[in-house]
Design a protein around this motif. Structure first.
Motif, PDB file in Angstrom:
ATOM      1  N   UNK A  29       5.260  -3.137  13.616  1.00 17.06           N
ATOM      2  CA  UNK A  29       4.550  -3.804  12.520  1.00 17.06           C
ATOM      3  C   UNK A  29       3.115  -3.295  12.431  1.00 17.06           C
ATOM      4  N   UNK A  30       2.501  -3.022  13.580  1.00 19.31           N
ATOM      5  CA  UNK A  30       1.120  -2.501  13.574  1.00 19.31           C
ATOM      6  C   UNK A  30       1.069  -1.165  12.835  1.00 19.31           C
ATOM      7  N   UNK A  31       2.096  -0.347  12.994  1.00 16.96           N
ATOM      8  CA  UNK A  31       2.124   0.948  12.288  1.00 16.96           C
ATOM      9  C   UNK A  31       2.321   0.743  10.786  1.00 16.96           C
ATOM     10  N   UNK A  32       3.217  -0.163  10.419  1.00 14.18           N
ATOM     11  CA  UNK A  32       3.366  -0.479   8.989  1.00 14.18           C
ATOM     12  C   UNK A  32       2.052  -1.017   8.412  1.00 14.18           C
ATOM     13  N   UNK A  33       1.339  -1.803   9.204  1.00 12.19           N
ATOM     14  CA  UNK A  33       0.080  -2.382   8.722  1.00 12.19           C
ATOM     15  C   UNK A  33      -0.968  -1.301   8.440  1.00 12.19           C
ATOM     16  N   UNK A  34      -0.971  -0.234   9.234  1.00 13.18           N
ATOM     17  CA  UNK A  34      -1.898   0.874   8.978  1.00 13.18           C
ATOM     18  C   UNK A  34      -1.583   1.486   7.617  1.00 13.18           C
ATOM     19  N   UNK A  35      -0.293   1.702   7.349  1.00 11.20           N
ATOM     20  CA  UNK A  35       0.105   2.244   6.034  1.00 11.20           C
ATOM     21  C   UNK A  35      -0.379   1.319   4.909  1.00 11.20           C
ATOM     22  N   UNK A  36      -0.125   0.019   5.082  1.00  2.66           N
ATOM     23  CA  UNK A  36      -0.457  -0.942   4.021  1.00  2.66           C
ATOM     24  C   UNK A  36      -1.965  -0.943   3.746  1.00  2.66           C
ATOM     25  N   UNK A  37      -2.762  -0.911   4.801  1.00  2.00           N
ATOM     26  CA  UNK A  37      -4.225  -0.869   4.631  1.00  2.00           C
ATOM     27  C   UNK A  37      -4.646   0.369   3.851  1.00  2.00           C
ATOM     28  N   UNK A  38      -4.122   1.522   4.280  1.00  2.00           N
ATOM     29  CA  UNK A  38      -4.481   2.784   3.611  1.00  2.00           C
ATOM     30  C   UNK A  38      -3.970   2.790   2.181  1.00  2.00           C
ATOM     31  N   UNK A  39      -2.743   2.328   2.002  1.00  2.00           N
ATOM     32  CA  UNK A  39      -2.109   2.352   0.686  1.00  2.00           C
ATOM     33  C   UNK A  39      -2.905   1.498  -0.313  1.00  2.00           C
ATOM     34  N   UNK A  40      -3.222   0.290   0.098  1.00  2.00           N
ATOM     35  CA  UNK A  40      -3.878  -0.630  -0.841  1.00  2.00           C
ATOM     36  C   UNK A  40      -5.270  -0.136  -1.219  1.00  2.00           C
ATOM     37  N   UNK A  41      -5.954   0.459  -0.264  1.00  2.00           N
ATOM     38  CA  UNK A  41      -7.289   0.988  -0.544  1.00  2.00           C
ATOM     39  C   UNK A  41      -7.214   2.126  -1.574  1.00  2.00           C
ATOM     40  N   UNK A  42      -6.239   3.029  -1.407  1.00  2.00           N
ATOM     41  CA  UNK A  42      -6.116   4.149  -2.342  1.00  2.00           C
ATOM     42  C   UNK A  42      -5.585   3.702  -3.698  1.00  2.00           C
ATOM     43  N   UNK A  43      -4.656   2.767  -3.691  1.00  2.00           N
ATOM     44  CA  UNK A  43      -4.056   2.309  -4.947  1.00  2.00           C
ATOM     45  C   UNK A  43      -5.118   1.672  -5.842  1.00  2.00           C
ATOM     46  N   UNK A  44      -6.086   1.009  -5.223  1.00  2.00           N
ATOM     47  CA  UNK A  44      -7.151   0.387  -6.005  1.00  2.00           C
ATOM     48  C   UNK A  44      -8.130   1.432  -6.534  1.00  2.00           C
ATOM     49  N   UNK A  45      -8.300   2.504  -5.793  1.00  2.00           N
ATOM     50  CA  UNK A  45      -9.318   3.507  -6.136  1.00  2.00           C
ATOM     51  C   UNK A  45      -8.823   4.548  -7.140  1.00  2.00           C
ATOM     52  N   UNK A  46      -7.534   4.899  -7.085  1.00  2.00           N
ATOM     53  CA  UNK A  46      -7.084   6.133  -7.728  1.00  2.00           C
ATOM     54  C   UNK A  46      -6.857   6.086  -9.246  1.00  2.00           C
ATOM     55  N   UNK A  47      -6.544   4.939  -9.862  1.00  2.00           N
ATOM     56  CA  UNK A  47      -6.419   4.976 -11.330  1.00  2.00           C
ATOM     57  C   UNK A  47      -7.725   5.484 -11.956  1.00  2.00           C
ATOM     58  N   UNK A  48      -7.607   6.466 -12.872  1.00  2.00           N
ATOM     59  CA  UNK A  48      -8.806   7.074 -13.440  1.00  2.00           C
ATOM     60  C   UNK A  48      -9.365   8.205 -12.590  1.00  2.00           C
ATOM     61  N   UNK A  49      -8.807   8.405 -11.406  1.00  2.00           N
ATOM     62  CA  UNK A  49      -9.244   9.513 -10.539  1.00  2.00           C
ATOM     63  C   UNK A  49      -8.090  10.485 -10.279  1.00  2.00           C
ATOM     64  N   UNK A  50      -6.933   9.934  -9.862  1.00  2.00           N
ATOM     65  CA  UNK A  50      -5.770  10.805  -9.645  1.00  2.00           C
ATOM     66  C   UNK A  50      -5.158  11.154 -11.000  1.00  2.00           C
ATOM     67  N   UNK A  51      -4.508  12.314 -11.076  1.00  2.00           N
ATOM     68  CA  UNK A  51      -3.890  12.741 -12.343  1.00  2.00           C
ATOM     69  C   UNK A  51      -2.646  11.889 -12.633  1.00  2.00           C
ATOM     70  N   UNK A  52      -2.255  11.876 -13.892  1.00  2.00           N
ATOM     71  CA  UNK A  52      -1.108  11.056 -14.300  1.00  2.00           C
ATOM     72  C   UNK A  52       0.179  11.382 -13.535  1.00  2.00           C
ATOM     73  N   UNK A  53       0.527  12.678 -13.343  1.00  2.00           N
ATOM     74  CA  UNK A  53       1.779  12.936 -12.603  1.00  2.00           C
ATOM     75  C   UNK A  53       1.782  12.318 -11.202  1.00  2.00           C
ATOM     76  N   UNK A  54       0.627  12.273 -10.551  1.00  2.00           N
ATOM     77  CA  UNK A  54       0.574  11.649  -9.228  1.00  2.00           C
ATOM     78  C   UNK A  54       0.848  10.149  -9.334  1.00  2.00           C
TER      79      UNK A  54
END
Ligand SMILES: [Fe+2]
Length: 290
Positions: A29-54
């Motif tokens: 679960x600790x390993x899944x939690x690392x993914x979730x932390x990283x994922x949520x941080x990037x998901x909030x940041x990337x709209x308007x920054x990452x390209x549409x296909x991504x």
């Protein structure tokens, strides 16, 4: 995933092609939690920054589910979309193994995930970098063809002694590439989209040069493996990138063997300049000065 031309030895338990089982049930679960932390941080940041296909790729692979994705699950959809699959490897793999996988539309992804105290920087590509960073773009048919063409080009280049030039192409496109769009520059490089700090630096910081992509120019430019880039190269479209890569680079390598490297911070008269960087970050000493 990156490839490495230094001598690596195959870890115990890895198959001849260096793949291992992902063993998804063994993640804690600790390993899944690392993914979730990283994922949520990037998901909030990337709209308007990452390209549409991504961003579209994140949706179509349903990477929004909590935790490290099961490769078997994402492979069903990825295979349907572009014929690619993700295979698990223990870490960096040798050049010839890497090229062979790409040429056959298999993307080697690190099986392990970084520790919670390494959220912001890790030299060796882990499952977050490889799957969150690389795999969404593989759902785009043009980019999918580009990655295969790169692998085929790599197999042709083995033994020609110019792999360092080819590695620069990978670095400045697959890992740190920017795309020009009517709305402005967007990120498609996995090394940027998987890094919170570089997702901001690559687009907003006045320090780096942002220059139009040119195949030969890119292959003559060294890169930073330990810090933010001093130059980013901007492609006009994914199709233009694919078109530039389909040619046999044999003649180009002959030329490059006698051509000098271009200094990492240079802006040439022939460059299309999106940003003439101040290079202030690198001059301050970069990460070591932070
Ligand atoms: Fe990578």
């Amino acid at each position: 995933m990156a490839h490495d031309s230094t001598t690596l030895s195959r870890p115990p338990g890895a198959r001849d092609d260096w793949t291992i089982d992902q063993d998804w049930n063994a993640y804690t679960q600790a390993e899944h939690d690392v993914w979730i932390t990283l994922y949520e941080r990037q998901r909030a940041l990337l709209p308007g920054r990452a390209c549409d296909p991504f961003l579209k790729g994140l949706d179509s692979l349903d990477l929004h589910r909590a935790g490290i994705p099961d490769f078997n699950r994402i492979n069903e959809e990825l295979k349907r979309l572009t014929g690619w699959t993700v295979v698990a490897v223990p870490g960096l793999v040798p050049d010839e193994v890497f090229f062979e996988h790409l040429a056959n539309r298999r993307f080697p992804a690190g099986q392990f995930i970084r520790r919670a105290d390494q959220l912001d920087y890790l030299q060796e590509p882990d499952v977050f970098h490889d799957v969150f960073g690389h795999v969404p773009m593989l759902t785009d048919p043009t980019f999918a063809d580009y990655m295969q063409a790169y692998g085929q080009g790599g197999l042709r280049a083995l033994g020609l002694g110019q792999l360092h030039n080819l590695a620069r192409l990978y670095w400045y496109t697959v890992e740190f590439g920017l795309l020009e769009t009517p709305e402005g520059l967007r990120i498609y490089g996995a090394g940027i989209v998987s890094s919170h700090a570089e997702s901001i630096f690559a687009l907003d910081d006045p320090s780096p040069n942002r220059l139009g992509f040119d195949l030969e120019r890119t292959m003559r430019t060294p890169y930073r493996i330990d810090d933010f880039q001093q130059a980013y190269f901007v492609i006009p479209s994914l199709q233009a990138l694919l078109d530039a890569t389909l040619a046999d680079f044999g003649a180009l390598y002959v030329y490059l063997a006698g051509a000098k490297d271009i200094p990492i911070d240079a802006v040439l008269p022939s460059d299309k300049v999106f940003t003439r960087g101040t290079q202030a970050y690198a001059r301050r000493g970069g990460r070591t000065a932070a």
